[in-house]
Motif scaffolding. Structure first.
Motif, mmCIF file in Angstrom:
data_model
loop_
_atom_site.group_PDB
_atom_site.id
_atom_site.type_symbol
_atom_site.label_atom_id
_atom_site.label_comp_id
_atom_site.label_asym_id
_atom_site.label_seq_id
_atom_site.Cartn_x
_atom_site.Cartn_y
_atom_site.Cartn_z
ATOM 1 N N GLY A 60 52.303 46.866 43.193
ATOM 2 C CA GLY A 60 51.670 46.740 42.171
ATOM 3 C C GLY A 60 50.663 45.258 41.962
ATOM 4 O O GLY A 60 50.596 44.578 42.913
ATOM 5 N N PRO A 61 49.845 45.271 40.908
ATOM 6 C CA PRO A 61 49.019 44.275 40.621
ATOM 7 C C PRO A 61 49.700 42.799 40.425
ATOM 8 O O PRO A 61 48.969 42.102 40.337
ATOM 9 C CB PRO A 61 47.933 44.748 39.437
ATOM 10 C CG PRO A 61 49.104 45.530 38.737
ATOM 11 C CD PRO A 61 49.936 46.427 39.650
ATOM 12 N N SER A 85 49.146 49.582 50.116
ATOM 13 C CA SER A 85 48.434 50.256 49.071
ATOM 14 C C SER A 85 48.538 49.171 47.862
ATOM 15 O O SER A 85 49.713 49.137 47.136
ATOM 16 C CB SER A 85 48.714 51.629 48.524
ATOM 17 O OG SER A 85 48.412 52.500 49.602
ATOM 18 N N TRP A 86 47.597 48.278 47.566
ATOM 19 C CA TRP A 86 47.834 47.186 46.658
ATOM 20 C C TRP A 86 47.005 47.625 45.405
ATOM 21 O O TRP A 86 45.642 47.808 45.666
ATOM 22 C CB TRP A 86 47.292 46.032 47.263
ATOM 23 C CG TRP A 86 47.344 44.779 46.541
ATOM 24 C CD1 TRP A 86 48.467 44.455 45.563
ATOM 25 C CD2 TRP A 86 46.353 43.587 46.155
ATOM 26 N NE1 TRP A 86 48.464 43.092 44.945
ATOM 27 C CE2 TRP A 86 47.021 42.824 45.293
ATOM 28 C CE3 TRP A 86 45.112 43.353 46.661
ATOM 29 C CZ2 TRP A 86 46.390 41.470 44.990
ATOM 30 C CZ3 TRP A 86 44.516 42.253 46.206
ATOM 31 C CH2 TRP A 86 45.041 41.255 45.482
ATOM 32 N N MET A 87 47.431 47.570 44.276
ATOM 33 C CA MET A 87 46.659 48.008 43.182
ATOM 34 C C MET A 87 46.033 46.685 42.325
ATOM 35 O O MET A 87 45.658 46.939 41.079
ATOM 36 C CB MET A 87 47.718 48.573 42.239
ATOM 37 C CG MET A 87 48.268 49.958 42.665
ATOM 38 S SD MET A 87 48.940 50.865 41.298
ATOM 39 C CE MET A 87 49.197 52.456 42.133
ATOM 40 N N SER A 89 43.710 42.986 42.478
ATOM 41 C CA SER A 89 42.602 42.434 42.939
ATOM 42 C C SER A 89 42.436 40.985 42.896
ATOM 43 O O SER A 89 43.333 40.245 42.531
ATOM 44 C CB SER A 89 41.302 42.885 42.002
ATOM 45 O OG SER A 89 41.588 42.338 40.757
ATOM 46 N N SER A 113 43.529 50.889 49.391
ATOM 47 C CA SER A 113 43.613 50.930 48.116
ATOM 48 C C SER A 113 43.757 52.455 47.725
ATOM 49 O O SER A 113 44.899 52.552 46.781
ATOM 50 C CB SER A 113 42.193 50.680 47.391
ATOM 51 O OG SER A 113 41.138 51.459 47.924
ATOM 52 N N LEU A 133 55.991 48.193 42.920
ATOM 53 C CA LEU A 133 54.795 48.473 41.902
ATOM 54 C C LEU A 133 55.093 47.630 40.670
ATOM 55 O O LEU A 133 54.036 46.852 40.240
ATOM 56 C CB LEU A 133 54.697 49.682 41.555
ATOM 57 C CG LEU A 133 54.285 50.903 42.577
ATOM 58 C CD1 LEU A 133 54.593 52.131 42.255
ATOM 59 C CD2 LEU A 133 52.880 50.541 43.046
ATOM 60 N N GLU A 145 47.039 56.186 37.606
ATOM 61 C CA GLU A 145 46.958 55.786 38.888
ATOM 62 C C GLU A 145 48.634 55.522 39.583
ATOM 63 O O GLU A 145 48.937 55.934 40.655
ATOM 64 C CB GLU A 145 46.260 54.638 39.102
ATOM 65 C CG GLU A 145 46.016 54.023 40.658
ATOM 66 C CD GLU A 145 45.154 52.788 40.623
ATOM 67 O OE1 GLU A 145 44.907 52.480 42.080
ATOM 68 O OE2 GLU A 145 44.848 52.103 39.752
ATOM 69 N N MET A 146 49.071 54.646 38.677
ATOM 70 C CA MET A 146 50.493 54.358 39.120
ATOM 71 C C MET A 146 51.716 55.545 39.167
ATOM 72 O O MET A 146 52.530 55.913 40.029
ATOM 73 C CB MET A 146 51.197 53.345 38.267
ATOM 74 C CG MET A 146 52.589 52.461 38.803
ATOM 75 S SD MET A 146 52.779 50.966 38.136
ATOM 76 C CE MET A 146 51.539 49.991 38.757
ATOM 77 N N CYS A 149 50.974 57.290 42.170
ATOM 78 C CA CYS A 149 51.866 56.530 43.383
ATOM 79 C C CYS A 149 53.212 56.861 43.448
ATOM 80 O O CYS A 149 53.890 57.014 44.346
ATOM 81 C CB CYS A 149 51.309 54.991 43.177
ATOM 82 S SG CYS A 149 51.787 53.997 44.647
#
Length: 496
Positions: A60-61, A85-87, A89, A113, A133, A145-146, A149
């Motif tokens: 997760g971010p 898979s990194w949400m 930035s 991504s 996440l 989006e999550m 996932c």
């Protein structure tokens, strides 16, 4: 790292205390906590999936994602095929998570991504997904989006390791994120690794289904040396009680069970509930057990070991009373005398409903206080009636609801459910970790009430009696043979 089980006596911390603990550890530890957490996660990943060819890290971010990035770096350096898979930035990541991304990128970890559907198709049952996440701070329903996932994680054939807690689970209360009418999708993990200290939601509500095996890495936190009080303790399983040789039936207390609405009153006889409670008290080792049905008549369905007597002839001042099981409407008229006279009291089911509806009975319950110990055993709906709130509100903070009841009525409270909570004035609450869904059958609550009554009769204080009874009640369900149906009557007969 420790593997937690139903025998674990471990402190549980709420979010404010955890932030305080984390701040202290960050200042006292030379290595960033995220790096320690990531290393622990990677080590556990190897232990539970030693033959994994592919490891997918869904990150997760926030800082939970940073833990996953650190784990990915170690697994990659140890020769595993890792895809992240990194949400997040680089523009918005928290400082520690950004550092973790930089370390993983420098080490050569592969990033994608979007959900790597083609890559995931080649995973098999030996492979692993790390769910990183969302962590402790998550309260809102998942975004689209999550959600996508999470759905991808649930389709995978291999094991799932959740970091801090499964995504979609509220770690403060064990409920799903989102509203009760529209809960979010959630990860069902095979293993959960939580950091620093345990969180309430791992052991309550849906947490007991979503977490799988729970592991704890304290990252250097030492509970025994800490002055931050826990929100609760896990309730450890109790050793069987053995009667001493130099004892007699009078040494183990007298229990009277008052309940069982007769069929004639409303065409809905409930004498079985009272019989179950009495049977539980008897098999749990109470010296003498008296069954007092509200009809005033004896029943042929009671065990011959039970004495039967009209409740109006009972010397309540000398007895440990279990009241309310199957009491229906008939119990209401008798509640004032039961509340005022009973030496010690376990109040269940319709006895609680009668109190909830009558301010005068509420005052009588409060007045018992310490001179006449009392345990109440509500399920969430009964607790909501007593607190004049909703079941959803009770479930959203079970620890607080149980403590509110204990404070309101000056008694010990067993708030039943997945992760039963035991609370009392002046005590740190307990969260029970034994038991399973097989207890979700009629009459098991009556068995628990009788068991609490027996433990009080044997000389335990109300809080300790409740803690031990709840632990044993759940452990019996854990140990129950898979090929045998669990019924309340069979459960009562297996008590010791």
């Amino acid at each position: 790292m420790q593997k937690l089980c139903s025998a674990s006596l471990w402190p549980v911390y709420g979010p404010d205390a955890l932030r305080q603990l984390e701040s202290r550890l960050q200042h006292s530890n030379p290595q960033p906590l995220m790096q320690l957490a990531g290393l622990a996660a990677a080590q556990l990943a190897l232990a539970i999936a030693p033959h994994a060819r592919r490891i997918w890290v869904a990150a997760g971010p926030g800082n939970n994602g940073g833990d996953g990035l650190e784990a990915a770096m170690h697994l990659h350096l140890w020769g595993k095929q890792v895809l992240v898979s990194w949400m997040g930035s680089t523009a918005h990541a928290p400082p520690d998570a950004l550092m973790a991304w930089q370390r993983a990128s420098t080490a050569g970890v592969a990033f994608q991504s979007a959900i790597p559907e083609n890559w995931l198709k080649d995973m098999d049952g030996q492979d692993l997904c790390i769910d990183a996440l969302l962590g402790l701070g998550a309260h809102r329903a998942l975004g689209l989006e999550m959600q996508a996932c999470v759905q991808a994680i649930q389709k995978l054939p291999g094991q799932v390791l959740a970091l801090d807690g499964p995504t979609g689970l509220n770690l403060e209360n064990g409920q799903w994120l989102g509203s009760p009418d529209a809960p979010t999708v959630a990860v069902r993990a095979h293993h959960t690794l939580t950091f620093i200290a345990t969180k309430p939601g791992l052991f309550m509500g849906h947490g007991r289904d979503a977490c799988g095996q729970i592991w704890l890495d304290d990252l250097g936190h030492r509970a025994n040396d800490c002055d931050v009080p826990p929100q609760a303790w896990l309730n450890a399983a109790d050793a069987p009680r053995i009667k001493s040789h130099a004892s007699h039936k009078g040494s183990h207390g007298d229990v009277a069970v008052i309940g069982g609405e007769p069929m004639a009153l409303r065409g809905m006889g409930m004498t079985g509930a009272a019989v179950l409670a009495a049977s539980a008290a008897l098999h749990a080792g109470a010296g003498r057990v008296i069954l007092s049905l509200l009809s005033g008549q004896a029943t042929e369905h009671a065990l011959p070991d039970l004495m039967q007597r009209d409740w109006q002839r009972l010397d309540l001042e000398q007895l440990h009373v279990v009241c309310g099981c199957g009491g229906g409407e008939a119990i209401r008229a008798h509640m004032p005398e039961v509340l005022q006279r009973s030496a010690q009291l376990v109040l269940d089911a319709d006895g609680l409903n009668a109190v909830a509806d009558d301010p005068a009975l509420q005052n009588l319950l409060r007045q018992r206080a310490e001179l006449k110990p009392t345990v109440i055993t509500p399920h969430p709906l009964e607790a909501a009636r007593l607190l004049k709130t909703s079941t959803a509100q009770v479930q959203s903070n079970r620890l607080q609801a149980a403590q509110n009841l204990a404070t309101l009525f000056h008694c010990t409270v067993v708030l039943k459910g997945s992760g039963s909570v035991i609370a009392a004035p002046g005590q740190t609450s307990r969260i029970n970790t034994s038991g399973n869904g097989r207890l979700a059958t009629g009459g098991t609550g009556d068995v628990l009430a009788g068991l609490v009554g027996a433990r009080m009769a044997q000389g335990l204080g109300p809080f300790e009696a409740a803690c031990r009874a709840v632990a044993q009640h759940g452990q019996l369900a854990n140990d129950w043979p898979d090929d045998l149906p669990l019924t309340a009557s069979a459960l009562a007969q297996h008590l010791r």
